[in-house]
Write a protein that holds these residues in place. Structure first.
Motif, PDB file in Angstrom:
ATOM      1  N   LEU A  65       0.828  -1.220   0.000  1.00  0.00           N
ATOM      2  CA  LEU A  65       0.000   0.000   0.000  1.00  0.00           C
ATOM      3  C   LEU A  65       0.856   1.260   0.000  1.00  0.00           C
ATOM      4  O   LEU A  65       1.814   1.372   0.763  1.00  0.00           O
ATOM      5  CB  LEU A  65      -0.905  -0.002   1.235  1.00  0.00           C
ATOM      6  N   LYS A  66       0.490   2.202  -0.841  1.00  0.00           N
ATOM      7  CA  LYS A  66       1.120   3.524  -0.877  1.00  0.00           C
ATOM      8  C   LYS A  66       0.164   4.547  -0.269  1.00  0.00           C
ATOM      9  O   LYS A  66      -1.046   4.329  -0.192  1.00  0.00           O
ATOM     10  CB  LYS A  66       1.453   3.913  -2.323  1.00  0.00           C
ATOM     11  N   CYS A  67       0.710   5.677   0.115  1.00  0.00           N
ATOM     12  CA  CYS A  67      -0.102   6.693   0.784  1.00  0.00           C
ATOM     13  C   CYS A  67      -1.258   7.194  -0.076  1.00  0.00           C
ATOM     14  O   CYS A  67      -2.328   7.511   0.444  1.00  0.00           O
ATOM     15  CB  CYS A  67       0.782   7.868   1.219  1.00  0.00           C
ATOM     16  N   LEU A  68      -1.043   7.263  -1.381  1.00  0.00           N
ATOM     17  CA  LEU A  68      -2.111   7.742  -2.253  1.00  0.00           C
ATOM     18  C   LEU A  68      -3.303   6.790  -2.283  1.00  0.00           C
ATOM     19  O   LEU A  68      -4.385   7.160  -2.747  1.00  0.00           O
ATOM     20  CB  LEU A  68      -1.577   7.944  -3.671  1.00  0.00           C
ATOM     21  N   GLY A  93       5.885   4.006   4.767  1.00  0.00           N
ATOM     22  CA  GLY A  93       7.139   3.298   4.598  1.00  0.00           C
ATOM     23  C   GLY A  93       7.414   2.884   3.171  1.00  0.00           C
ATOM     24  O   GLY A  93       8.566   2.881   2.716  1.00  0.00           O
ATOM     25  N   ASN A  94       6.371   2.535   2.429  1.00  0.00           N
ATOM     26  CA  ASN A  94       6.537   2.097   1.044  1.00  0.00           C
ATOM     27  C   ASN A  94       6.731   3.261   0.075  1.00  0.00           C
ATOM     28  O   ASN A  94       6.973   3.042  -1.117  1.00  0.00           O
ATOM     29  CB  ASN A  94       5.326   1.270   0.600  1.00  0.00           C
ATOM     30  N   ASP A  95       6.584   4.488   0.574  1.00  0.00           N
ATOM     31  CA  ASP A  95       6.687   5.671  -0.284  1.00  0.00           C
ATOM     32  C   ASP A  95       8.045   6.368  -0.158  1.00  0.00           C
ATOM     33  O   ASP A  95       8.353   7.249  -0.963  1.00  0.00           O
ATOM     34  CB  ASP A  95       5.600   6.689   0.084  1.00  0.00           C
ATOM     35  N   MET A  96       8.826   5.999   0.847  1.00  0.00           N
ATOM     36  CA  MET A  96      10.016   6.777   1.176  1.00  0.00           C
ATOM     37  C   MET A  96      11.029   6.855   0.037  1.00  0.00           C
ATOM     38  O   MET A  96      11.725   7.863  -0.107  1.00  0.00           O
ATOM     39  CB  MET A  96      10.690   6.199   2.423  1.00  0.00           C
ATOM     40  N   CYS A  97      11.118   5.797  -0.766  1.00  0.00           N
ATOM     41  CA  CYS A  97      12.124   5.764  -1.835  1.00  0.00           C
ATOM     42  C   CYS A  97      11.584   6.207  -3.192  1.00  0.00           C
ATOM     43  O   CYS A  97      12.333   6.235  -4.178  1.00  0.00           O
ATOM     44  CB  CYS A  97      12.717   4.357  -1.950  1.00  0.00           C
ATOM     45  N   SER A  98      10.300   6.537  -3.246  1.00  0.00           N
ATOM     46  CA  SER A  98       9.700   6.855  -4.545  1.00  0.00           C
ATOM     47  C   SER A  98       8.987   8.202  -4.590  1.00  0.00           C
ATOM     48  O   SER A  98       8.614   8.662  -5.676  1.00  0.00           O
ATOM     49  CB  SER A  98       8.702   5.760  -4.940  1.00  0.00           C
ATOM     50  N   THR A  99       8.789   8.830  -3.439  1.00  0.00           N
ATOM     51  CA  THR A  99       8.026  10.081  -3.388  1.00  0.00           C
ATOM     52  C   THR A  99       8.807  11.134  -2.624  1.00  0.00           C
ATOM     53  O   THR A  99       9.385  10.840  -1.564  1.00  0.00           O
ATOM     54  CB  THR A  99       6.665   9.865  -2.693  1.00  0.00           C
ATOM     55  N   ARG A 100       8.836  12.334  -3.133  1.00  0.00           N
ATOM     56  CA  ARG A 100       9.525  13.423  -2.441  1.00  0.00           C
ATOM     57  C   ARG A 100       8.860  13.707  -1.095  1.00  0.00           C
ATOM     58  O   ARG A 100       7.644  13.601  -0.958  1.00  0.00           O
ATOM     59  CB  ARG A 100       9.527  14.688  -3.301  1.00  0.00           C
ATOM     60  N   LEU A 101       9.676  14.077  -0.140  1.00  0.00           N
ATOM     61  CA  LEU A 101       9.198  14.297   1.217  1.00  0.00           C
ATOM     62  C   LEU A 101       8.057  15.309   1.267  1.00  0.00           C
ATOM     63  O   LEU A 101       7.027  15.069   1.902  1.00  0.00           O
ATOM     64  CB  LEU A 101      10.350  14.768   2.112  1.00  0.00           C
ATOM     65  N   ALA A 102       8.214  16.441   0.588  1.00  0.00           N
ATOM     66  CA  ALA A 102       7.194  17.487   0.631  1.00  0.00           C
ATOM     67  C   ALA A 102       5.861  16.983   0.095  1.00  0.00           C
ATOM     68  O   ALA A 102       4.794  17.267   0.662  1.00  0.00           O
ATOM     69  CB  ALA A 102       7.651  18.710  -0.153  1.00  0.00           C
ATOM     70  N   ALA A 103       5.907  16.212  -0.994  1.00  0.00           N
ATOM     71  CA  ALA A 103       4.679  15.677  -1.578  1.00  0.00           C
ATOM     72  C   ALA A 103       4.041  14.658  -0.656  1.00  0.00           C
ATOM     73  O   ALA A 103       2.812  14.607  -0.512  1.00  0.00           O
ATOM     74  CB  ALA A 103       4.974  15.044  -2.935  1.00  0.00           C
ATOM     75  N   LEU A 104       4.853  13.851  -0.004  1.00  0.00           N
ATOM     76  CA  LEU A 104       4.343  12.826   0.899  1.00  0.00           C
ATOM     77  C   LEU A 104       3.664  13.456   2.113  1.00  0.00           C
ATOM     78  O   LEU A 104       2.575  13.039   2.517  1.00  0.00           O
ATOM     79  CB  LEU A 104       5.496  11.925   1.338  1.00  0.00           C
ATOM     80  N   VAL A 105       4.289  14.469   2.659  1.00  0.00           N
ATOM     81  CA  VAL A 105       3.699  15.174   3.802  1.00  0.00           C
ATOM     82  C   VAL A 105       2.376  15.807   3.400  1.00  0.00           C
ATOM     83  O   VAL A 105       1.388  15.754   4.152  1.00  0.00           O
ATOM     84  CB  VAL A 105       4.667  16.246   4.334  1.00  0.00           C
ATOM     85  N   SER A 143      20.073   9.070   3.570  1.00  0.00           N
ATOM     86  CA  SER A 143      19.176  10.182   3.238  1.00  0.00           C
ATOM     87  C   SER A 143      17.718   9.776   3.450  1.00  0.00           C
ATOM     88  O   SER A 143      16.882  10.598   3.841  1.00  0.00           O
ATOM     89  CB  SER A 143      19.393  10.645   1.798  1.00  0.00           C
ATOM     90  N   ILE A 144      17.404   8.500   3.208  1.00  0.00           N
ATOM     91  CA  ILE A 144      16.049   8.007   3.449  1.00  0.00           C
ATOM     92  C   ILE A 144      15.742   8.037   4.942  1.00  0.00           C
ATOM     93  O   ILE A 144      14.640   8.413   5.353  1.00  0.00           O
ATOM     94  CB  ILE A 144      15.875   6.579   2.892  1.00  0.00           C
TER      95      ILE A 144
END
Length: 217
Positions: A65-68, A93-105, A143-144
């Motif tokens: 599952l991803k946040c979206l 957790g599944n988004d950390m390597c594929s989504t920019r931090l600002a977008a995820l927040v 960095s992750i």
């Protein structure tokens, strides 16, 4: 508009005792950690309901599952059952390597705002991302880890500002290799037991806020 009306049809916490309404609902939604936690809970004392006698727990663990996807999963449950009183979310957790931090927040904050609008008298419980030994797809694991710490700080602060609750998972931080499977991603049985204990404590505190019951285990 129809979606909002559907979500808002859930009963307010103050009506439970006066109208003999069903027990408060607790939804746990997230990625594989929630999936495997449910499997582990099923064979432990207290079972899938984690020992709560005056609340009804429902698990929605989706591998990968991803946040979206979180919002759509919550909406899907809402179409099949009364709205929750407590909503536990474990994702990111599944988004950390594929989504920019600002977008995820931004996605996480937007979802939390929508949950509060959909359901009356809802307590959102944000289960923080648990550090992993291996971040699949990471070019720079350090960095992750830094981004993960920043994500937890920003989202946790936002949840608390909206009168929600946060699960820190302190026992699963630091050198947690001994609590992980060999893949370095998923929790082993000991790790899952700790994870479940922390979920149970947070749910108990959330139910206390809205007049629900305590766990017997």
């Amino acid at each position: 508009m129809q979606l909002a009306l559907l979500m808002q049809s859930s009963l307010a916490a103050s009506t439970w005792s006066s109208h003999g309404s069903p027990q408060p609902k607790v939804w746990l939604v997230g990625h594989s950690y929630i999936y495997w936690a449910a499997r582990r809970a099923a064979v432990r004392p207290g079972g899938l309901n984690l020992g709560f006698m005056s609340a009804d727990l429902s698990w929605r663990g989706i591998k990968g599952l991803k946040c979206l996807q979180v919002l759509s999963e919550v909406v899907a449950i809402g179409k099949q059952s009364p709205g929750p009183t407590v909503l536990v979310i474990h994702a990111g957790g599944n988004d950390m390597c594929s989504t920019r931090l600002a977008a995820l927040v931004l996605v996480m904050k937007s979802d939390i705002e929508r949950f509060a609008a959909f359901f009356s008298d809802l307590v959102v419980v944000w289960s923080e991302v648990i550090p992993r030994v291996i971040w699949n797809g990471a070019r720079n694991p350090e960095s992750i880890e830094r981004a993960c710490r920043m994500l937890k700080m920003r989202v946790s602060r936002f949840v608390r500002s909206r009168c929600g609750m946060v699960i820190r998972h302190r026992q699963l931080e630091g050198d947690n290799a001994g609590l992980m499977l060999d893949d370095g991603v998923h929790l082993n049985d000991i790790g899952l037991d700790i994870f479940l204990s922390e979920l149970q404590d947070a749910i108990e505190r959330a139910l206390f806020l809205v007049g629900g019951g305590r766990s017997t285990v």
